[in-house]
Design a protein around this motif. Sequence first.
Motif, PDB file in Angstrom:
ATOM      1  N   SER A 120      70.644  65.392  13.823  1.00 42.89           N
ATOM      2  CA  SER A 120      69.978  64.088  13.645  1.00 42.89           C
ATOM      3  C   SER A 120      68.553  64.127  14.170  1.00 42.89           C
ATOM      4  CB  SER A 120      70.763  62.974  14.347  1.00 42.89           C
ATOM      5  OG  SER A 120      70.795  63.173  15.742  1.00 42.89           O
ATOM      6  N   TRP A 121      67.665  63.534  13.377  1.00 35.71           N
ATOM      7  CA  TRP A 121      66.279  63.372  13.787  1.00 35.71           C
ATOM      8  C   TRP A 121      66.163  62.115  14.620  1.00 35.71           C
ATOM      9  CZ3 TRP A 121      64.925  63.870   8.008  1.00 35.71           C
ATOM     10  CH2 TRP A 121      64.840  65.211   7.661  1.00 35.71           C
ATOM     11  N   GLU A 122      65.045  62.002  15.286  1.00 34.35           N
ATOM     12  CA  GLU A 122      64.732  60.780  16.024  1.00 34.35           C
ATOM     13  C   GLU A 122      64.715  59.593  15.070  1.00 34.35           C
ATOM     14  OE1 GLU A 122      64.431  60.485  19.275  1.00 34.35           O
ATOM     15  OE2 GLU A 122      64.607  62.631  19.632  1.00 34.35           O
ATOM     16  N   ASP A 123      65.090  58.448  15.563  1.00 35.45           N
ATOM     17  CA  ASP A 123      65.050  57.225  14.759  1.00 35.45           C
ATOM     18  C   ASP A 123      64.286  56.161  15.530  1.00 35.45           C
ATOM     19  OD1 ASP A 123      67.019  56.795  16.745  1.00 35.45           O
ATOM     20  OD2 ASP A 123      67.997  55.306  15.521  1.00 35.45           O
ATOM     21  N   SER A 124      63.907  55.115  14.829  1.00 44.70           N
ATOM     22  CA  SER A 124      63.125  54.054  15.471  1.00 44.70           C
ATOM     23  C   SER A 124      64.008  52.948  16.034  1.00 44.70           C
ATOM     24  CB  SER A 124      62.135  53.463  14.474  1.00 44.70           C
ATOM     25  OG  SER A 124      62.835  52.941  13.359  1.00 44.70           O
ATOM     26  N   SER A 125      65.307  52.976  15.726  1.00 43.58           N
ATOM     27  CA  SER A 125      66.188  51.881  16.134  1.00 43.58           C
ATOM     28  C   SER A 125      66.713  52.015  17.559  1.00 43.58           C
ATOM     29  CB  SER A 125      67.391  51.805  15.189  1.00 43.58           C
ATOM     30  OG  SER A 125      68.221  52.942  15.389  1.00 43.58           O
ATOM     31  N   GLY A 126      66.613  53.193  18.126  1.00 45.53           N
ATOM     32  CA  GLY A 126      67.188  53.415  19.455  1.00 45.53           C
ATOM     33  C   GLY A 126      68.620  53.911  19.400  1.00 45.53           C
ATOM     34  N   ASP A 127      69.189  54.017  18.195  1.00 43.85           N
ATOM     35  CA  ASP A 127      70.574  54.488  18.070  1.00 43.85           C
ATOM     36  C   ASP A 127      70.733  55.915  18.579  1.00 43.85           C
ATOM     37  OD1 ASP A 127      71.541  52.114  17.069  1.00 43.85           O
ATOM     38  OD2 ASP A 127      71.668  52.800  14.989  1.00 43.85           O
ATOM     39  N   ARG A 128      69.760  56.773  18.286  1.00 39.85           N
ATOM     40  CA  ARG A 128      69.892  58.167  18.714  1.00 39.85           C
ATOM     41  C   ARG A 128      69.848  58.262  20.241  1.00 39.85           C
ATOM     42  NH1 ARG A 128      67.631  63.286  19.560  1.00 39.85           N
ATOM     43  NH2 ARG A 128      68.850  64.895  18.499  1.00 39.85           N
ATOM     44  N   ALA A 129      69.022  57.473  20.863  1.00 33.00           N
ATOM     45  CA  ALA A 129      68.961  57.475  22.328  1.00 33.00           C
ATOM     46  C   ALA A 129      70.299  57.049  22.920  1.00 33.00           C
ATOM     47  CB  ALA A 129      67.839  56.556  22.814  1.00 33.00           C
ATOM     48  N   ARG A 130      70.916  56.021  22.325  1.00 30.25           N
ATOM     49  CA  ARG A 130      72.246  55.592  22.786  1.00 30.25           C
ATOM     50  C   ARG A 130      73.275  56.694  22.571  1.00 30.25           C
ATOM     51  NH1 ARG A 130      75.305  51.907  20.817  1.00 30.25           N
ATOM     52  NH2 ARG A 130      74.476  51.958  18.709  1.00 30.25           N
ATOM     53  N   MET A 131      73.216  57.352  21.407  1.00 34.11           N
ATOM     54  CA  MET A 131      74.150  58.421  21.088  1.00 34.11           C
ATOM     55  C   MET A 131      73.959  59.603  22.040  1.00 34.11           C
ATOM     56  SD  MET A 131      74.538  60.530  17.523  1.00 34.11           S
ATOM     57  CE  MET A 131      73.089  61.556  17.797  1.00 34.11           C
ATOM     58  N   MET A 132      72.724  59.914  22.372  1.00 38.96           N
ATOM     59  CA  MET A 132      72.438  61.031  23.262  1.00 38.96           C
ATOM     60  C   MET A 132      72.934  60.749  24.682  1.00 38.96           C
ATOM     61  SD  MET A 132      70.974  63.382  21.438  1.00 38.96           S
ATOM     62  CE  MET A 132      69.981  64.446  22.470  1.00 38.96           C
TER      63      MET A 132
END
Length: 163
Positions: A120-132
Amino acid sequence: MHTLILMRHAKSDYPPGVDDPQRPLSARGERDAEAAGRWMHMLYPRIDVVLVSPAVRAQQTWSRVEAHLDSGQVRREPMIYEDWGSGLSQLISTTLGPTVQLTLVVGHNPGIEDLARRWSWEDSSGDRARMMKKFPTCGIAVLTLESDWVGPGSLQTFTVPRG
């Protein structure tokens, strides 16, 4: 474009004397898997291919999700249970053809989380940060892949349905 849904099985129980592959869902896990099925139905009511770990908790998770979906081919894949990271990407990229548009993988950590992070690439929604930060039981990552079943791709959403 292909859509890959990576789902960690719902919360399992730990009955005494039960080997890990045979562990069932807990009552909370049953409720969460139902909630995941309802969530998935709203966005992805038809799944082309489903790859599921043979572990009881993953099979039970899929059974509750499946009740809400129209699914095509469903395959039990031992690699999903046995994987600790790199095997899942190879399984996906070598077994899914170009005509398959939407695939769901129901599995375990660390494999599911590792693949979601690497693909997964970075996203602007903050979902990836939560997932990480945490990929809990019943966590679902949805990725859009631009090439034939090879990451990385764009993380569309990360959610953790609760029932």
